[in-house]
Design a protein around this motif. Structure first.
Motif, short mmCIF file in Angstrom:
data_model
loop_
_atom_site.label_atom_id
_atom_site.label_comp_id
_atom_site.label_asym_id
_atom_site.label_seq_id
_atom_site.Cartn_x
_atom_site.Cartn_y
_atom_site.Cartn_z
N GLU A 79 0.85 -1.19 0.00
CA GLU A 79 0.00 0.00 0.00
C GLU A 79 0.89 1.23 0.00
O GLU A 79 1.81 1.34 0.81
N LEU A 80 0.60 2.14 -0.92
CA LEU A 80 1.33 3.40 -1.00
C LEU A 80 0.37 4.55 -0.71
O LEU A 80 -0.81 4.48 -1.05
N GLU A 81 0.89 5.58 -0.08
CA GLU A 81 0.09 6.77 0.23
C GLU A 81 0.17 7.74 -0.94
O GLU A 81 1.18 7.83 -1.63
N ALA A 82 -0.91 8.49 -1.14
CA ALA A 82 -0.94 9.50 -2.21
C ALA A 82 -1.84 10.64 -1.78
O ALA A 82 -2.68 10.49 -0.89
N ASN A 83 -1.65 11.77 -2.41
CA ASN A 83 -2.56 12.89 -2.20
C ASN A 83 -2.84 13.56 -3.54
O ASN A 83 -2.14 13.33 -4.52
N VAL A 92 1.98 10.27 -5.71
CA VAL A 92 2.22 9.05 -4.94
C VAL A 92 3.48 9.24 -4.12
O VAL A 92 4.50 9.71 -4.61
N HIS A 93 3.40 8.86 -2.84
CA HIS A 93 4.54 8.96 -1.94
C HIS A 93 5.15 7.58 -1.75
O HIS A 93 4.52 6.68 -1.22
N ARG A 125 -0.41 1.92 -9.64
CA ARG A 125 -1.29 0.97 -8.97
C ARG A 125 -1.61 -0.19 -9.91
O ARG A 125 -1.42 -0.11 -11.11
N ILE A 148 -3.11 2.08 -3.91
CA ILE A 148 -2.80 3.47 -3.56
C ILE A 148 -3.93 4.03 -2.71
O ILE A 148 -5.09 4.02 -3.13
N ASN A 149 -3.58 4.47 -1.52
CA ASN A 149 -4.55 5.09 -0.61
C ASN A 149 -4.44 6.61 -0.75
O ASN A 149 -3.39 7.19 -0.49
N VAL A 150 -5.54 7.24 -1.13
CA VAL A 150 -5.55 8.69 -1.30
C VAL A 150 -5.97 9.34 0.01
O VAL A 150 -6.97 8.97 0.61
N LYS A 151 -5.19 10.32 0.44
CA LYS A 151 -5.50 11.04 1.69
C LYS A 151 -6.49 12.15 1.42
O LYS A 151 -6.50 12.79 0.44
#
Length: 151
Positions: A79-83, A92-93, A125, A148-151
């Motif tokens: 899982e990657l974080e993104a905004n 993507v971070h 992703r 990818i988890n979007v904040k």
């Protein structure tokens, strides 16, 4: 003079019979441990060594094929974080690297060196197929799923 190479060198590969000059064969190849003189005794040793190598090769290939089947059934998830920025672009971070994949495989109990996994840097992703070199020409396709988890 005929000699049997026991190590790889510029004249040939190990376990081969080559013809060289007498001085080169006795003074360099045999003296430095690259070769043995060719006679009936060393010929039998070579035949035994070659039969042992082929038997060992068959065992290694069989275990590599079994490992390939296991790896192709595996699926790694990251899982990657993104905004989303002001221009509605997804940032993507982080990324999934070869090192991350090798660490995950080691945690699952696989014994692979870091060079077995194809060099990757995954950011996008979805499901990616990564080449894992199991043995010489045997390559497994490992599934890597990136969420990818979007904040």
């Amino acid at each position: 003079m005929k000699v049997i190479l026991i190590k790889d060198c510029k004249d040939g590969k190990a376990n081969t019979i080559i013809e060289v000059s007498d001085g080169y064969g006795s003074n360099f190849l045999i003296n430095k441990g690259f070769a043995l003189p060719y006679n009936e005794k060393t010929k039998k040793q070579l035949e035994k060594r070659l039969s042992d190598l082929t038997a060992n090769e068959m065992e290694m290939r069989q275990s590599a094929l079994e490992l390939k089947e296991k790896l192709e059934k595996e699926s790694l998830k990251y899982e990657l974080e993104a905004n989303i920025d002001a221009n509605s672009n997804l940032n993507v971070h982080g990324a999934v690297s070869t090192k991350d994949i090798v660490k995950s495989l080691v945690k699952l109990g696989y014994k692979l060196d870091k060079y077995a996994v194809q060099k990757v840097h995954l950011v996008g992703r979805g499901v990616h197929l990564i080449d894992v070199i199991v043995y010489k020409d045997i390559v497994a396709k490992l599934k890597v799923d990136i969420i990818i988890n979007v904040k």
